[in-house]
Design an enzyme around this catalytic site. Structure first.
Site, PDB file in Angstrom:
ATOM      1  N   GLU A 177     106.532 -13.351  15.340  1.00 45.53           N
ATOM      2  CA  GLU A 177     107.026 -13.935  16.598  1.00 45.53           C
ATOM      3  C   GLU A 177     105.962 -13.947  17.688  1.00 45.53           C
ATOM      4  O   GLU A 177     105.765 -12.952  18.390  1.00 45.53           O
ATOM      5  CB  GLU A 177     108.257 -13.142  17.107  1.00 45.53           C
ATOM      6  CG  GLU A 177     108.813 -13.722  18.414  1.00 45.53           C
ATOM      7  CD  GLU A 177     110.011 -12.955  18.992  1.00 45.53           C
ATOM      8  OE1 GLU A 177     110.350 -11.882  18.454  1.00 45.53           O
ATOM      9  OE2 GLU A 177     110.588 -13.432  19.976  1.00 45.53           O
ATOM     10  N   LYS A 222     108.838 -17.132  13.989  1.00 44.34           N
ATOM     11  CA  LYS A 222     109.796 -17.188  15.097  1.00 44.34           C
ATOM     12  C   LYS A 222     109.051 -17.614  16.359  1.00 44.34           C
ATOM     13  O   LYS A 222     108.530 -16.783  17.099  1.00 44.34           O
ATOM     14  CB  LYS A 222     110.457 -15.808  15.288  1.00 44.34           C
ATOM     15  CG  LYS A 222     111.385 -15.733  16.496  1.00 44.34           C
ATOM     16  CD  LYS A 222     112.265 -14.497  16.455  1.00 44.34           C
ATOM     17  CE  LYS A 222     113.088 -14.348  17.715  1.00 44.34           C
ATOM     18  NZ  LYS A 222     114.147 -13.352  17.613  1.00 44.34           N
TER      19      LYS A 222
HETATM   20  C1  5MM Z   1     116.528  -9.050  21.834  1.00 41.75           C
HETATM   21  O1  5MM Z   1     115.306  -9.115  22.542  1.00 41.75           O
HETATM   22  C2  5MM Z   1     114.127  -8.858  21.787  1.00 41.75           C
HETATM   23  C3  5MM Z   1     113.126  -8.015  22.513  1.00 41.75           C
HETATM   24  O2  5MM Z   1     113.657  -6.933  23.047  1.00 41.75           O
HETATM   25  P1  5MM Z   1     112.686  -5.946  23.858  1.00 41.75           P
HETATM   26  O3  5MM Z   1     111.992  -6.770  24.895  1.00 41.75           O
HETATM   27  O4  5MM Z   1     113.656  -4.993  24.389  1.00 41.75           O
HETATM   28  O5  5MM Z   1     111.731  -5.357  22.857  1.00 41.75           O
HETATM   29  C4  5MM Z   1     113.337 -10.154  21.603  1.00 41.75           C
HETATM   30  O6  5MM Z   1     112.198  -9.933  20.816  1.00 41.75           O
HETATM   31  C5  5MM Z   1     114.178 -11.173  20.962  1.00 41.75           C
HETATM   32  O7  5MM Z   1     114.431 -10.804  19.635  1.00 41.75           O
HETATM   33  C6  5MM Z   1     113.515 -12.529  20.965  1.00 41.75           C
HETATM   34  O8  5MM Z   1     112.731 -12.765  22.096  1.00 41.75           O
HETATM   35  C7  5MM Z   1     114.593 -13.571  20.916  1.00 41.75           C
HETATM   36  O9  5MM Z   1     115.481 -13.327  21.952  1.00 41.75           O
HETATM   37  P2  5MM Z   1     115.837 -14.506  22.955  1.00 41.75           P
HETATM   38  O10 5MM Z   1     116.755 -13.868  23.946  1.00 41.75           O
HETATM   39  O11 5MM Z   1     114.543 -15.008  23.531  1.00 41.75           O
HETATM   40  O12 5MM Z   1     116.507 -15.544  22.078  1.00 41.75           O
END
Ligand code: 5MM
Length: 341
Positions: A177, A222
């Site tokens: 990601e 991702k």
């Molecule tokens: C769920 O949020 C994840 C990161 O959490 P932390 O910042 O607490 O480590 C984040 O990696 C998430 O999996 C991805 O960004 C996708 O989430 P969004 O909200 O962007 O769809």
């Protein structure tokens, strides 16, 4: 028998299904709970996540896997059932966030490097034993007229590649990601600036994955969508879809089985509509789906608001979003279906 990485990866992006990102670290889940006036404790975090994982319809039909935080992978439901078993019984694969967060990158003002490589081999072995079959590592790339720098892109891409190779060694599919922030500061970049940066980052990431001997058939990408900054929103759904697909086609080899987007601060419906437009309008060599955190959870979190009597309402809201995104993953979503509830 050890499952093949390729088979796990294909199952993660099965048609009409996508990934639930429920891997909020303690700080992030606290922020989410603050927004609904709920104190974040081990119990409230369990209650919230148990509500999602017990939403049977959503889990069985639309959620191929769930990215968990360390605490959740080890946590038991109120009745003592491991949360991992609840998702496995619904046919959904448990995954684990293994990065330790983005920290300031020395010498690179305003940029970060994701930490967590030290001891990762040992942690992956334990996570495998606990049931995780895929993992996630998020690199955070700042965007402005001056950022990102070449050095920050390269160091983050190298870390992603080292992480991915370690995962595959452990029999775990890496979700790679690299997130170019849409809602970072200043957030006024155009969609074309985002294209330029996403293109450069993906080039660097795939170069590093190649050098690290990562098997592309056993990973999932991702990425962010190619979209304008949160303070510059002008691009249409059609433009976002066309530029995102063009950028991915220019950079992602067809050996990669699937691409699962992050939502990055887009509204629920925007994230669904954009994914749908890509799947409805373009032929692509990979399955294109979702790995949303906020865009899958926001409505459910609000409907729940920390109250046991709202669990059914929270599950209903989650099931609706999961179904809408499942449809978008097949290019079959429409506003009419969205509003039919
Ligand atoms: C769920 O949020 C994840 C990161 O959490 P932390 O910042 O607490 O480590 C984040 O990696 C998430 O999996 C991805 O960004 C996708 O989430 P969004 O909200 O962007 O769809």
């Amino acid at each position: 028998m050890t499952e093949r990485l390729e088979d796990i990866a294909v199952a993660m992006v099965a048609s009409g299904k996508g990934i639930l990102a429920a891997d909020e670290s303690s700080g992030t889940i606290k922020k989410r709970f603050d927004s609904i006036n709920v104190t974040s404790t081990e119990d409230t975090r369990r209650d919230y996540r148990e509500m999602l994982f017990r939403a049977d319809d959503a889990m069985k039909n639309h959620i191929s896997g769930v990215i968990l935080y360390d605490e959740t992978l080890r946590q038991k439901a109120k009745d003592g059932t491991p949360l991992v078993d609840i998702m496995r019984n619904a046919g959904s694969i448990p995954g684990i966030k293994v990065d330790m967060g983005a920290k300031p990158l020395a010498g690179f003002e305003g940029e970060t490097i994701t930490e967590g490589l030290d001891g990762l081999r040992e942690r992956l072995t334990e996570y495998y034993a606990l049931g995780a079959r895929f993992a996630k590592w998020r690199a955070v790339i700042s965007i402005s007229s001056a950022l990102p720098t070449y050095g920050a892109i390269k160091q983050n891409a190298q870390a992603l590649a080292r992480y991915a190779a370690l995962c595959q060694e452990a029999g775990i599919v890496p979700i790679v990601e690299p997130e170019i922030l849409m809602d970072g500061v200043p957030g006024d970049h155009s969609i074309d600036r985002n294209y330029e940066v996403t293109d450069a980052v993906l080039k660097s990431v795939f170069n590093e994955l190649y050098d690290a001997r990562v098997k592309l058939e056993g990973m999932i990408l991702k990425p962010n969508m190619v979209i304008d900054g949160k303070n510059a929103r002008k691009a249409s759904v059609a433009e976002i879809a066309e530029k995102t697909v063009r950028c991915l086609k220019a950079n992602v080899p067809s050996a990669v089985p699937g691409i699962a987007f992050l939502s990055g601060g887009q509204s629920d419906v925007e994230a669904t509509a954009n994914l749908n437009a890509m799947n409805a309008g373009f032929d692509m060599p990979w399955n294109l789906t979702f790995s949303y955190g906020r865009a899958l959870q926001a409505a459910a979190l609000k409907a729940w608001s920390g109250k046991a009597e709202n669990v059914a309402a929270g599950q209903k809201a989650f099931a609706h979003r999961a179904r809408m995104n499942g449809l978008a993953a097949e290019g079959k979503w429409s506003e009419a279906l969205e509003n039919a509830g």
